[in-house]
Design an enzyme around this catalytic site. Structure first.
Site, PDB file in Angstrom:
ATOM      1  N   ASP A   1       2.686   5.383  -6.711  1.00  0.00           N
ATOM      2  CA  ASP A   1       3.945   5.273  -5.968  1.00  0.00           C
ATOM      3  C   ASP A   1       5.174   5.159  -6.859  1.00  0.00           C
ATOM      4  O   ASP A   1       6.296   5.212  -6.362  1.00  0.00           O
ATOM      5  CB  ASP A   1       3.887   4.047  -5.036  1.00  0.00           C
ATOM      6  CG  ASP A   1       2.891   4.245  -3.910  1.00  0.00           C
ATOM      7  OD1 ASP A   1       2.900   5.338  -3.332  1.00  0.00           O
ATOM      8  OD2 ASP A   1       2.112   3.326  -3.625  1.00  0.00           O
TER       9      ASP A   1
ATOM     10  N   HIS B   1       0.881  -1.182   0.000  1.00  0.00           N
ATOM     11  CA  HIS B   1       0.000   0.000   0.000  1.00  0.00           C
ATOM     12  C   HIS B   1       0.917   1.232   0.000  1.00  0.00           C
ATOM     13  O   HIS B   1       1.719   1.402  -0.906  1.00  0.00           O
ATOM     14  CB  HIS B   1      -0.928  -0.118   1.218  1.00  0.00           C
ATOM     15  CG  HIS B   1      -2.075   0.837   1.267  1.00  0.00           C
ATOM     16  ND1 HIS B   1      -2.419   1.673   0.246  1.00  0.00           N
ATOM     17  CD2 HIS B   1      -2.989   1.090   2.256  1.00  0.00           C
ATOM     18  CE1 HIS B   1      -3.481   2.387   0.586  1.00  0.00           C
ATOM     19  NE2 HIS B   1      -3.843   2.054   1.822  1.00  0.00           N
TER      20      HIS B   1
ATOM     21  N   HIS C   1      -2.355  -2.418  -9.756  1.00  0.00           N
ATOM     22  CA  HIS C   1      -3.333  -1.843  -8.843  1.00  0.00           C
ATOM     23  C   HIS C   1      -4.578  -2.700  -8.845  1.00  0.00           C
ATOM     24  O   HIS C   1      -4.954  -3.244  -9.876  1.00  0.00           O
ATOM     25  CB  HIS C   1      -3.699  -0.410  -9.281  1.00  0.00           C
ATOM     26  CG  HIS C   1      -4.305   0.387  -8.181  1.00  0.00           C
ATOM     27  ND1 HIS C   1      -5.643   0.335  -7.892  1.00  0.00           N
ATOM     28  CD2 HIS C   1      -3.744   1.228  -7.285  1.00  0.00           C
ATOM     29  CE1 HIS C   1      -5.876   1.131  -6.861  1.00  0.00           C
ATOM     30  NE2 HIS C   1      -4.746   1.669  -6.464  1.00  0.00           N
TER      31      HIS C   1
HETATM   32  N1  CMC Z   1       4.965  -6.983 -10.335  1.00  0.00           N
HETATM   33  C1  CMC Z   1       4.852  -8.208 -10.905  1.00  0.00           C
HETATM   34  N2  CMC Z   1       3.705  -8.888 -10.991  1.00  0.00           N
HETATM   35  C2  CMC Z   1       2.613  -8.331 -10.482  1.00  0.00           C
HETATM   36  C3  CMC Z   1       2.636  -7.057  -9.875  1.00  0.00           C
HETATM   37  C4  CMC Z   1       3.867  -6.381  -9.829  1.00  0.00           C
HETATM   38  N3  CMC Z   1       3.956  -5.176  -9.260  1.00  0.00           N
HETATM   39  N4  CMC Z   1       1.398  -6.735  -9.439  1.00  0.00           N
HETATM   40  C5  CMC Z   1       0.619  -7.760  -9.761  1.00  0.00           C
HETATM   41  N5  CMC Z   1       1.340  -8.722 -10.384  1.00  0.00           N
HETATM   42  C6  CMC Z   1       0.830  -9.986 -10.948  1.00  0.00           C
HETATM   43  C7  CMC Z   1       0.554 -11.008  -9.865  1.00  0.00           C
HETATM   44  O1  CMC Z   1       1.678 -11.831  -9.619  1.00  0.00           O
HETATM   45  C8  CMC Z   1      -0.605 -11.766 -10.456  1.00  0.00           C
HETATM   46  O2  CMC Z   1      -0.094 -12.625 -11.442  1.00  0.00           O
HETATM   47  P1  CMC Z   1      -0.762 -14.090 -11.663  1.00  0.00           P
HETATM   48  O3  CMC Z   1      -2.145 -13.803 -12.159  1.00  0.00           O
HETATM   49  O4  CMC Z   1       0.117 -14.756 -12.668  1.00  0.00           O
HETATM   50  O5  CMC Z   1      -0.775 -14.755 -10.324  1.00  0.00           O
HETATM   51  C9  CMC Z   1      -1.406 -10.692 -11.184  1.00  0.00           C
HETATM   52  O6  CMC Z   1      -0.432  -9.678 -11.542  1.00  0.00           O
HETATM   53  C10 CMC Z   1      -2.521 -10.065 -10.361  1.00  0.00           C
HETATM   54  O7  CMC Z   1      -1.932  -9.584  -9.146  1.00  0.00           O
HETATM   55  P2  CMC Z   1      -2.655  -9.603  -7.745  1.00  0.00           P
HETATM   56  O8  CMC Z   1      -1.632  -9.637  -6.674  1.00  0.00           O
HETATM   57  O9  CMC Z   1      -3.688 -10.703  -7.738  1.00  0.00           O
HETATM   58  O10 CMC Z   1      -3.418  -8.232  -7.785  1.00  0.00           O
HETATM   59  P3  CMC Z   1      -3.989  -7.442  -6.541  1.00  0.00           P
HETATM   60  O11 CMC Z   1      -5.098  -6.632  -7.051  1.00  0.00           O
HETATM   61  O12 CMC Z   1      -4.281  -8.366  -5.413  1.00  0.00           O
HETATM   62  O13 CMC Z   1      -2.748  -6.542  -6.076  1.00  0.00           O
HETATM   63  C11 CMC Z   1      -1.260  -4.743  -5.816  1.00  0.00           C
HETATM   64  C12 CMC Z   1      -2.646  -5.193  -6.323  1.00  0.00           C
HETATM   65  C13 CMC Z   1      -1.153  -3.237  -5.901  1.00  0.00           C
HETATM   66  C14 CMC Z   1      -1.115  -5.168  -4.334  1.00  0.00           C
HETATM   67  C15 CMC Z   1      -0.174  -5.423  -6.672  1.00  0.00           C
HETATM   68  O14 CMC Z   1      -0.292  -5.010  -8.024  1.00  0.00           O
HETATM   69  C16 CMC Z   1       1.231  -5.138  -6.163  1.00  0.00           C
HETATM   70  O15 CMC Z   1       1.725  -5.864  -5.273  1.00  0.00           O
HETATM   71  N6  CMC Z   1       1.930  -4.080  -6.699  1.00  0.00           N
HETATM   72  C17 CMC Z   1       3.222  -3.696  -6.183  1.00  0.00           C
HETATM   73  C18 CMC Z   1       3.049  -2.880  -4.914  1.00  0.00           C
HETATM   74  C19 CMC Z   1       2.543  -1.490  -5.199  1.00  0.00           C
HETATM   75  O16 CMC Z   1       3.024  -0.799  -6.074  1.00  0.00           O
HETATM   76  N7  CMC Z   1       1.575  -1.044  -4.368  1.00  0.00           N
HETATM   77  C20 CMC Z   1       1.021   0.305  -4.455  1.00  0.00           C
HETATM   78  C21 CMC Z   1      -0.392   0.294  -4.926  1.00  0.00           C
HETATM   79  S1  CMC Z   1      -0.988   1.917  -5.393  1.00  0.00           S
HETATM   80  C22 CMC Z   1      -0.981   2.909  -3.993  1.00  0.00           C
HETATM   81  C23 CMC Z   1      -1.606   2.355  -2.803  1.00  0.00           C
HETATM   82  O17 CMC Z   1      -2.621   1.658  -2.830  1.00  0.00           O
HETATM   83  O18 CMC Z   1      -1.083   2.644  -1.728  1.00  0.00           O
END
Ligand code: CMC
Length: 428
Positions: free
Chosen positions: A362, A267, A306
């Site tokens: 971010d 986050h 996201h």
């Molecule tokens: N790098 C590589 N792969 C990724 C990433 C990433 N940053 N984000 C998602 N994926 C992949 C993930 O491995 C999954 O792949 P598969 O379908 O093969 O298993 C797919 O994309 C869907 O990901 P998810 O984890 O199910 O998606 P989510 O909606 O649960 O997670 C997230 C959203 C923001 C937590 C995630 O994209 C992430 O960890 N991003 C990196 C951390 C980040 O930048 N966070 C800030 C978010 S914006 C500001 C805020 O909210 O504070």
């Protein structure tokens, strides 16, 4: 065609018709679907709330597929260009842009609550010299509840108003004091003649000069970053604020919970992780190697992806532009070249295209924060200060929503049942 959903339970052959409103069905309408009198009734299972609306809200609108973000109907691009943080905070909390008089009164009320009790200083001094400033912020904002016991009266609109001013006003002071403590520098008291952003910079950077004069370009950049971070509907920390606040605990305790949720690397802690990642990559040439690693599941490309945006985060676009203005004053942050290369390669890569992973807020914010002179540990704190307006707005909306009750999800129990206690000496 009626706005209903017809469900046939193949276990019993019975058919049910449940109303659809605003594109949702009520999860409680499923409860009537039972196999017999002893059956509890059907529930929906939604770990991490990926498809569950937990409230009705009129604060922030996001169209994740189109990359649209609006506060109270106003596009983020217009607010970032024309508004100030305090005006935007007013809009988010009260639902309309203030008149000149309302803005003046609101600014006055916030400005005159920026000071913290002297004991807060002692409280902060109790932290170790290298304490993470976000941990200090979480602890200290929670401690405010002990200074303002009247905050318990969450159903009293006057009390809610007072805590709203105090929370928005005191977060920058606590944040700046946490920073100065880390640096071993004396605390700088608020300067009520400066703007919200200017005063924050003064509390951070003022040394022996009689008055700190913020650079107007950098002051504006901080305002823009604050506007962009002010709210983001039902994210992890807003959900924490609502969930904790739903038990009728005071808003300082609920804000501490929200800030704790923001602290995490998935986050608000992501901006800190982005800079660590860029530093580890170190050189544009190493970007392909790292992208390969992220694709294989070895770490994540921080600042990408996201839950809601499946398109470019509109905030990231504005931040990228703001970075250029900041760099004209501070000099270019070399991390930008690595970030731009990462973005270029990732956006051409099938892995990221298929999963609709784009830069989020971010990705570029940390590069500006670093150019402004902040250590990485301060990045999530810089997110928490403006997000306080959003948390407060979400909390106020929740408290006054007659449909809301104490937040209490259900579970699917998977553990053992009916075990017989075995005395310690008889256990194998
Ligand atoms: N790098 C590589 N792969 C990724 C990433 C990433 N940053 N984000 C998602 N994926 C992949 C993930 O491995 C999954 O792949 P598969 O379908 O093969 O298993 C797919 O994309 C869907 O990901 P998810 O984890 O199910 O998606 P989510 O909606 O649960 O997670 C997230 C959203 C923001 C937590 C995630 O994209 C992430 O960890 N991003 C990196 C951390 C980040 O930048 N966070 C800030 C978010 S914006 C500001 C805020 O909210 O504070």
């Amino acid at each position: 065609m009626p706005d209903t959903l017809t469900i046939t339970d193949n276990r019993t052959g019975k058919t049910y018709e449940v109303p659809i409103s605003d594109g949702t069905i009520r999860a409680m309408d499923l409860r009537q679907i039972r196999t017999g009198p002893d059956d509890f009734g059907l529930m929906s299972y939604d770990p991490a709330f990926t498809n569950t609306a937990s409230c009705r809200s009129a604060i922030t609108y996001i169209d994740g597929d189109r990359g649209v973000l609006e506060y109270r109907g106003y596009p983020i691009e217009q607010l970032a260009e024309k508004s100030t943080y305090l005006e935007t905070a007013y809009l988010i909390i009260y639902g309309k842009l203030p008149t000149a008089n309302e803005l003046e009164e609101w600014t006055h009320n916030i400005t005159y609550h920026t000071f913290v009790h002297e004991n807060i200083k002692k409280f902060l001094e109790g932290f170790r010299y290298d304490a993470h400033p976000m941990g200090m912020l979480v602890g200290t904002v929670g401690a405010l509840s002990t200074f303002y016991p009247d905050a318990r009266h969450v159903d009293d609109p006057d009390s809610r108003e007072m805590q709203t001013w105090r929370l928005i006003a005191k977060m920058p002071t606590i944040a700046a004091f946490a920073y100065r403590h880390n640096r071993g520098m004396p605390f700088v008291y608020p300067d009520n003649e400066l703007s919200f952003a200017g005063n924050f910079l003064s509390m951070l950077w003022k040394m022996s000069e009689a008055k700190y004069q913020p650079n107007p370009v950098l002051e504006r950049a901080v305002q823009v970053l604050f506007i962009l971070h002010a709210d983001h509907e039902q994210n992890c920390s807003a959900n924490a604020m609502r969930s904790v606040g739903s038990s009728r605990s005071d808003p300082y305790s609920a804000t501490a919970a929200a800030a704790a949720a923001l602290y995490g690397p998935l986050h608000g802690g992501a901006n800190e992780e982005v800079l660590r990642m860029l530093t580890e990559i170190g050189d544009k040439k190493r970007v392909p190697e790292f992208v390969k690693r992220f694709k294989s599941g070895e770490g994540r490309l921080m600042g990408f992806g996201h839950r809601v945006y499946k398109n470019y985060d509109p905030r990231a676009k504005i931040i990228k532009r703001t970075a250029d203005q900041v760099f004209e004053i501070t000099g270019r942050n070399p991390m930008l070249d690595i970030a731009l290369e990462l973005e270029r390669i990732a956006l051409e890569d099938d892995y990221f295209i298929e999963r609709k992973l784009y830069p989020n807020v971010d990705f570029y914010s940390g590069i500006i924060y670093q150019a402004l002179g902040f250590p990485v540990e301060m990045f999530p704190v810089l997110f928490a200060i403006p997000r306080t307006a959003g948390w407060v707005a979400q909390w106020r909306e929740m408290i006054t929503d007659p449909e809301q009750k104490i937040a209490r999800p259900r579970q699917v129990y998977t553990g053992a049942r009916g075990c017989t206690y075995v005395p310690l000496g008889e256990r194998g």
